[in-house]
Design a protein around this motif. Structure first.
Motif, mmCIF file in Angstrom:
data_model
loop_
_atom_site.group_PDB
_atom_site.id
_atom_site.type_symbol
_atom_site.label_atom_id
_atom_site.label_comp_id
_atom_site.label_asym_id
_atom_site.label_seq_id
_atom_site.Cartn_x
_atom_site.Cartn_y
_atom_site.Cartn_z
ATOM 1 N N PRO A 108 24.351 38.113 70.994
ATOM 2 C CA PRO A 108 25.783 38.845 69.963
ATOM 3 C C PRO A 108 25.868 38.438 68.812
ATOM 4 C CG PRO A 108 26.165 37.284 71.160
ATOM 5 C CD PRO A 108 25.328 37.398 71.834
ATOM 6 N N THR A 109 25.200 39.167 67.948
ATOM 7 C CA THR A 109 24.358 39.184 66.509
ATOM 8 C C THR A 109 25.511 39.722 65.599
ATOM 9 O OG1 THR A 109 22.897 41.231 65.862
ATOM 10 C CG2 THR A 109 22.355 38.671 66.722
ATOM 11 N N GLY A 110 26.490 40.872 65.800
ATOM 12 C CA GLY A 110 27.221 41.666 65.379
ATOM 13 C C GLY A 110 25.632 41.594 64.694
ATOM 14 N N GLU A 111 26.913 42.720 62.949
ATOM 15 C CA GLU A 111 25.730 42.957 62.427
ATOM 16 C C GLU A 111 24.320 42.828 62.095
ATOM 17 O OE1 GLU A 111 27.314 46.639 59.388
ATOM 18 O OE2 GLU A 111 29.129 46.994 60.357
ATOM 19 N N LEU A 112 23.114 43.614 62.096
ATOM 20 C CA LEU A 112 21.938 42.648 61.168
ATOM 21 C C LEU A 112 21.848 43.188 60.468
ATOM 22 C CD1 LEU A 112 19.995 43.436 64.222
ATOM 23 C CD2 LEU A 112 20.726 40.963 63.670
ATOM 24 N N PHE A 113 21.113 42.058 59.216
ATOM 25 C CA PHE A 113 20.584 41.923 57.880
ATOM 26 C C PHE A 113 19.413 41.337 58.101
ATOM 27 C CE2 PHE A 113 25.566 42.883 57.233
ATOM 28 C CZ PHE A 113 25.674 43.758 56.531
ATOM 29 N N LEU A 114 18.656 42.184 57.632
ATOM 30 C CA LEU A 114 17.353 41.750 58.048
ATOM 31 C C LEU A 114 16.201 41.820 57.019
ATOM 32 C CD1 LEU A 114 16.228 43.309 61.439
ATOM 33 C CD2 LEU A 114 17.152 41.450 61.219
#
Length: 257
Positions: A108-114
């Motif tokens: 459960p990462t929440g939003e992903l910023f890559l």
């Protein structure tokens, strides 16, 4: 400093700063939690609780022989559980690869910023035998040489730059991270061809890159953003040559969650 226990019993050291919505930072290759402190401070200043941590075989975290990418996924999951859940995960370089892979495994990462994920869509980079070569060097008591081989064959640094690091002591300083190069090589190979699950993650995804960075990373970031469902590409001018600018990156995250 706190300790999360991964699924295989490996201790994972993490640190928290600030109050507010929680963002976990996942570092790239040859870096430790301390290297993310400027980014964590910028996130704290922007009103977030920022979590930095030492990935497996780095800094204050432990290790287990034969670790595979799924173990690093479990490490991230353990940190997220230990901090009570997160609103977002920010991964830089191979840390972005790990964040994306973890999302496909149900973390459960929440939003992903890559940030500038080094995904080799064309398969033109290092070959799978690099993993065995790196492990052989570490097992032979030559972790600095494993770092050098990783820098040359996986990162693509010029020979003269690596040799300069040998002369100025940088290779020796990075030697304690020798085993982690094996894990980074395994991880990036795992997502060389992103699965359908990776390209259809449920979480909102923002792919970040600088204007001035390595051409390979520009291509990788732009293609990943175009292929992930509902992903958005954000160019961060302040981030230069694969270094995520702390304040500008925090500003992007604050505007999106």
């Amino acid at each position: 400093m706190s300790i999360a226990t991964s699924a295989d019993g490996t201790p994972i050291e993490f640190f928290a700063i600030g109050d507010g919505r929680t963002v976990v930072i996942v570092n790239g290759a040859l870096s430790k939690a301390v290297d993310a402190e400027p980014l964590a401070a910028a996130l704290s200043d922007a009103g977030f609780r920022a979590i930095t941590w030492d990935r497996r075989a780095r800094g204050g975290s432990g290790d287990r022989a034969g670790s595979v990418p799924e173990d690093e996924v479990a490490d991230l999951a353990a940190v997220i559980d230990a901090v009570g859940g997160v609103d977002a995960v920010l991964g830089h370089s191979s840390g972005a690869v790990l964040a994306l892979y973890a999302a496909t495994r149900g973390v459960p990462t929440g939003e992903l910023f890559l940030s500038e994920p080094p995904i080799d869509f064309a398969g033109t980079g290092f070959t799978p035998d690099l993993v065995d070569r790196l492990q052989a060097l570490v097992d032979a008591g030559q972790p600095a040489e494993a770092v050098a081989a990783f820098q040359l064959d996986a990162v693509g640094l010029p020979q003269e730059m690596v040799e300069a690091g040998r002369t100025n002591g940088m290779l020796d300083a990075l030697a304690p991270l020798g085993q982690s190069t094996v894990y980074d090589a395994r991880l990036t190979l795992r997502l060389r061809e992103p699965s359908a699950e990776a390209l259809a993650v449920d979480q909102p995804v923002t792919v970040l890159r600088g204007e001035q960075t390595f051409p390979f990373l520009i291509g990788a970031a732009d293609r990943l953003a175009s292929e992930i469902d509902r992903a958005q590409l954000v160019i961060v001018p302040e981030s230069v040559m694969h270094r995520a600018d702390p304040v500008a990156t925090a500003r992007v995250i604050a505007a999106r969650i």
